[in-house]
Design an enzyme around this catalytic site. Structure first.
Site, short mmCIF file in Angstrom:
data_model
loop_
_atom_site.label_atom_id
_atom_site.label_comp_id
_atom_site.label_asym_id
_atom_site.label_seq_id
_atom_site.Cartn_x
_atom_site.Cartn_y
_atom_site.Cartn_z
N HIS A 158 0.82 -1.02 0.00
CA HIS A 158 0.04 0.05 0.00
C HIS A 158 0.76 1.16 0.13
O HIS A 158 0.40 2.39 -0.18
CB HIS A 158 -0.92 0.02 1.14
N ASP A 366 3.96 9.48 -0.94
CA ASP A 366 2.83 8.63 -0.40
C ASP A 366 2.55 7.56 -1.55
O ASP A 366 2.83 7.82 -2.70
CB ASP A 366 1.47 9.57 -0.54
#
Length: 473
Positions: A158, A366
């Site tokens: 993720h 991110d």
């Protein structure tokens, strides 16, 4: 029909009657994955106890069974707070200076993965497909293979996967590269992440490229592909449209009066760039004094991982930054930054996103960043706001119409805020529409369906050895 077994660090067990206890990105994604399968969700219960048992607690909720195990204080300290969040997390986010590696933490990380594998292996049936999630469980497939499991096992990462020079600075990097090759399918958020991991396996582990994203590593085939995660578009859109009746949203909008709203929503984490964003907002007000009193910035940042020293230091830094900016720029009638550490439910966030003229999503790095997608989906189709997005967020590749910025340059971010506030309705609509359409097409169901469809192939064709020509190449 085959069962789906999902493994994650934490498990969100619904209450009796089906009400979920969490609505985070992973919980929503898992719910979508289980919409087409019966199955099992396995992982840590969230409980730390002096005497955990290796036998998981089983909880039946109809189509899905939940299996949870507890951790000992030592396991939690070494596996979770230690190696996962003080070594792997900063390295994956390119923060080498914050990485804190210790052999005891790595030993604990390996031990917990081994414990999880032993507990899970007792529950897995021969036809099950297994989907493992995130960096806490990188070695899990290797442990399961060592116990004799031949099931298709997929892994989704993720967070970012860094360049080889960064990842290989981790003393355990070789072990982890060997272990990750035991997954049949490895999913990453973006194509650059795929390139980083593939190149590292080729250069470091002498993996053989087989085409189509497949590699042969020590005689075993694995495939690496990007599967950018989406959100529950229809659910979030509905929450935003109905949020006007929510008390928190209603009172927040009333308190703004005629002021325009800037909003940021992030966990308290150094990867999110919260203090740097606050400095950019301060620069905006410094260079646009006419906007003082006319714009308010709300930053919602629930605390996380408070047991990790780096996060305690970050909390102090953010509080000091807020105090300095509000003290120097504010007045009795106006506070430039409203800083909130309370966690709000999805309907409240959806309403606040919809009310905000500018969404500030400026992480330093991110994997994806679902807040950016939620902000776009929450907007009014008649009068949408503007997304200011870090070019180092994975979401930037799916949202190129946003105002993309370098989060390390506070003056660039400040200028983007000004551009967003003065942008005409026509340009806002022109930027928003293609992003909203893309998010609708590439939602969380699309993501889960694509990954699991590909993982299903490993039952037959993908598990065969390479041809002689491929091996020779």
């Amino acid at each position: 029909m085959a069962r789906l077994v999902i493994v994650s660090n934490r498990v969100a067990v619904p209450e009796e009657g089906g009400k979920a206890v969490a609505a985070g990105g992973l919980a929503v994604a898992v719910k979508e994955a289980f919409s087409s399968y019966e199955g099992l969700w396995f992982g840590w219960s969230g409980t730390v106890t002096e005497n955990p048992t290796e036998e998981p607690t089983l909880i039946d909720r109809g189509r899905v069974q939940y299996a949870v195990v507890d951790l000992s204080p030592q396991d939690h300290k070494e596996y979770y707070a230690g190696f996962a969040n003080r070594a792997l997390w900063p390295i994956m986010h390119y923060r080498l200076g914050l990485g804190a590696f210790s052999r005891s933490d790595y030993s604990g990380y390996s031990r917990v993965n081994r414990t999880f594998a032993r507990a899970l292996a007792k529950l897995v049936e021969p036809d099950d497909i297994i989907w493992v999630h995130d960096y806490h469980l990188l070695p899990l497939a290797s442990e399961l293979r060592g116990l004799g499991l031949a099931n298709p096992i997929g892994y989704f990462h993720h967070i970012p996967w860094p360049a080889a020079d960064v990842f290989n600075s981790l003393p355990a990097s070789g072990d982890l590269l060997r272990a990750i090759a035991d997954y049949d399918l490895i999913g990453l958020q973006t194509d650059p992440d795929v390139q980083n991991l593939s190149r590292n396996l080729i250069d470091t582990m002498r993996a053989i490229p087989l085409g189509g994203g497949s590699l042969m590593v020590d005689g075993r085939r694995t495939r690496i592909r990007s599967f950018p995660i989406g959100i529950d578009v229809e659910g979030f859109k509905e929450a935003a449209e109905k949020a006007g009746s929510n008390k928190v949203v209603r009172e927040t909008i009333a308190g703004l009066r005629t002021r325009k709203l800037l909003i940021g929503v992030d966990r308290l984490d150094y990867s999110k760039g919260v203090p740097e964003r606050m400095e950019a907002v301060s620069s905006f007000f410094a260079s646009n004094p006419d906007q003082r009193g006319n714009v308010t910035y709300i930053q919602i940042t629930p605390k996380s991982r408070s047991e990790v020293p780096e996060y305690e230091q970050l909390a102090r830094e953010v509080n000091e930054t807020v105090g300095e900016i509000n003290g120097s720029l504010g007045d009795p009638a106006w506070t430039p930054i409203q800083y909130v550490t309370k966690a709000y439910p999805r309907p409240v966030l959806a309403g606040l996103y919809r009310a905000a003229r500018v969404g500030l999503v400026t992480p330093m790095r991110d994997g994806m960043n679902l807040v950016a997608k939620e902000y776009i989906v929450a907007q009014s189709a008649e009068d949408p706001g503007v997304l200011v997005l870090s070019k180092f967020a994975g979401a930037a590749r799916q949202l190129p119409e946003a105002l993309l910025v370098n989060p390390y340059d506070r003056f660039e971010v400040a200028e983007a805020i000004r551009t967003a506030l003065y942008m005409s309705r026509g340009e806002r609509l022109e930027r928003w529409k293609p992003m909203a359409e893309r998010m609708t097409r590439e939602d969380v169901d699309w993501w889960a369906r694509n990954f699991l469809t590909e993982l299903e192939h490993f039952r037959t064709v993908e598990r065969e050895p390479p041809t002689a020509a491929q091996a020779a190449e």
